[in-house]
Every structure is written in C-alpha cells, then in structure tokens.
Enzyme design. Structure first.
Site, mmCIF file in Angstrom:
data_model
loop_
_atom_site.group_PDB
_atom_site.id
_atom_site.type_symbol
_atom_site.label_atom_id
_atom_site.label_comp_id
_atom_site.label_asym_id
_atom_site.label_seq_id
_atom_site.Cartn_x
_atom_site.Cartn_y
_atom_site.Cartn_z
ATOM 1 N N TYR A 290 0.795 -1.127 0.016
ATOM 2 C CA TYR A 290 -0.102 0.000 -0.032
ATOM 3 C C TYR A 290 1.029 1.231 -0.071
ATOM 4 O O TYR A 290 0.420 2.365 -0.401
ATOM 5 C CB TYR A 290 -1.004 -0.001 1.195
ATOM 6 C CG TYR A 290 -1.963 -1.037 1.280
ATOM 7 C CD1 TYR A 290 -2.221 -2.030 0.209
ATOM 8 C CD2 TYR A 290 -2.640 -1.189 2.310
ATOM 9 C CE1 TYR A 290 -3.021 -3.083 0.284
ATOM 10 C CE2 TYR A 290 -3.706 -2.206 2.415
ATOM 11 C CZ TYR A 290 -3.824 -3.025 1.442
ATOM 12 O OH TYR A 290 -4.761 -4.124 1.539
ATOM 13 N N HIS B 128 0.205 -11.765 2.123
ATOM 14 C CA HIS B 128 -0.873 -10.897 1.235
ATOM 15 C C HIS B 128 -1.545 -11.542 0.042
ATOM 16 O O HIS B 128 -2.689 -11.767 -0.336
ATOM 17 C CB HIS B 128 -0.058 -9.764 0.567
ATOM 18 C CG HIS B 128 -1.196 -8.513 0.361
ATOM 19 N ND1 HIS B 128 -0.881 -7.253 0.402
ATOM 20 C CD2 HIS B 128 -2.539 -8.504 0.247
ATOM 21 C CE1 HIS B 128 -1.954 -6.348 -0.095
ATOM 22 N NE2 HIS B 128 -2.938 -7.452 -0.010
#
Length: 269
Positions: free
Chosen positions: A42, A100
């Site tokens: 991110y 992730h």
C-alpha cells in the site's frame, strides 16, 4: 486459535496515500476504530504509523495488521521485510501479519513462507499470523505447513456480489476465521435495489446492510473511507440485526463479481 482478539470491525487503508491516510486513521481512532489494516504494497505504513503515534489511543488497545508482499515471501526475505514494516509503523510488534497473496505461480514454496512467518512470530515481531487471498488449495498447504491454529484469519474479497462460498465453507470446516475485504464492493452496494429495499425497512443505508450481512456471518470487515460521516456510519452496522428473509435475499445477489483480480492472482475456486 485466539480469534477473539481479532476485532470484528477494522479500518482499511488500501488506496489511501499521504495526508489522506493520516486523516482517515486519525478520524477512525477518534470515532472508536481499534483495528487498523495496512500492507507493505500500500505504500502507506509510515503514514499509518504516524497517525497511530500522534493519536491518543494506547497501543495495547489497538490491533494493527500488515501484510507481506509477494516479493518478500522467500525464507530469507520475509523477516527483514517485516522488520522494515515495523520501523515504518513505529512499532516493536504488529498484532497480525498476513501473507498478502500466495506466491505468483507458486514460485516460492508455501511451506517456506509459512515457516518464516512462524519464525517471525517466535521472534515476537507479530502476535498472530494469517493469510490473505488464499484459495482452498493454498489453505490446505498452509494448514499442512503450520496447522490451522496458526492461521488467525484468511482475508479475502467478500461482499454481496462475490460471496466466495467454497472458500468460506472450507475455512469454517477447519476453524479458520475470515476477514472480508472490499465489503462494500467499492460502493456498488449503494446502487443495488435489493439492498436499498432492505435498508429502507431498517432505516439505514445499503452500505450498513452489506456490513451487517458480513458481520452476521461471523466475518471481520475492514471498510475504508476518507469521510468522517461514512466512517461513523459504517461503525453503526454492528447494531443491525438482519432477518432470515433479509439474509436469504442477499444470498441471491451472488454473481461472482470479483473486483480484486490482478494478473498474478491464483486459480480462484
């Protein structure tokens, strides 16, 4: 497995950058959010860390999640990358670290990754460990590697238009908790006639209905917003109780509409 320590309601930070994410986390903490979700990819861990550091909430009242990116899944890269994340977050430990995505084309053996994640926990870098975007096949491998008790959650895309039932059924059968990301389908829930009708009956918004639907199934949710009124409204979803009729109507909205589907994604169930 201690899933009771994973808050049912969290604040997502996907796509939020710079001052935008600082403001969102700050407002969220002020409104009562205590679970903050970020990730290496991110590019906002430092800003999330800043917002937490500048907030008034004691660290032991917070639950912070980050996620290991695909480039850091090798056994010799995972722990250094997590230490870098902790440095950015200004924390000695996160509450939850997730893988992730499964390694693209399974290039890094999942057993190697899960063992490194277990070592990170043993070193005290993370309190809990888990997975994200894992298919049934990848969950089977993860369980074989470390046991279901070491998988605090599988964070996957779940919303009324993608109900991910095979993954949900397998996870439940093996005692693995689920976290629903994109629970509002990027706001598309607001335009759905069925959700609008149910919302009108309850005197709430379609977004609150979509969140209540996930919560009522036992999923954690991590919606994101940059607007204070939306952040506050989302939290109110915990008070909504949907009827069996409501739940059945929403169950019929499933159309396999997957919004997070990058080129490196696994073969979905």
């Amino acid at each position: 497995m201690n899933t009771s320590s994973l808050p049912a309601f969290g604040l997502g930070s996907f796509r939020l950058q710079g001052q935008q994410v600082i403001d969102s986390v700050r407002m969220g903490l002020e409104l009562g959010y205590r679970h903050i979700d970020t990730a290496q990819i991110y590019g906002n861990e430092a800003e999330v860390g800043q917002a937490i550091a500048e907030g008034d909430v004691a660290r032991d009242s917070l639950f912070v999640t980050t996620k290991i990116w695909t480039e850091n899944l090798a056994g010799d890269r995972l722990i250094p990358s997590l230490k870098d994340s902790l440095h950015k977050l200004r924390l000695p430990q996160v509450d939850l670290t997730l893988i992730h995505w499964p390694s693209p084309d399974d290039a890094v053996p999942l057993n190697e990754t899960m063992q490194a994640l277990a070592e990170a926990k043993a070193l005290g870098l993370t309190r809990l460990t888990g997975i994200s975007n894992f298919t049934v096949a990848h969950m089977e491998q993860a369980i074989a590697a470390v046991g279901a008790a070491e998988i605090a959650t599988n964070q996957v895309e779940i919303h009324p238009f993608l109900q991910n039932r095979k993954v949900v059924e397998f996870a439940r059968a093996h005692g693995i908790h689920l976290t629903a990301y994109m629970p509002l389908a990027y706001g598309r829930v607001m335009q759905d006639a069925t959700l609008q009708q149910i919302a009108a009956r309850h005197g709430v918004t379609p977004a609150q209905i979509a969140l209540a639907w996930s919560l009522q199934q036992g999923f954690a949710v991590i919606p994101s917003s940059t607007r204070r009124d939306n952040l506050a409204a989302n939290l109110e979803a915990v008070k909504i109780r949907l009827s069996d009729e409501d739940m059945s109507a929403i169950a019929r909205l499933d159309r396999g509409e997957r919004l997070a589907n990058p080129g490196f994604a696994p073969q979905w169930d």
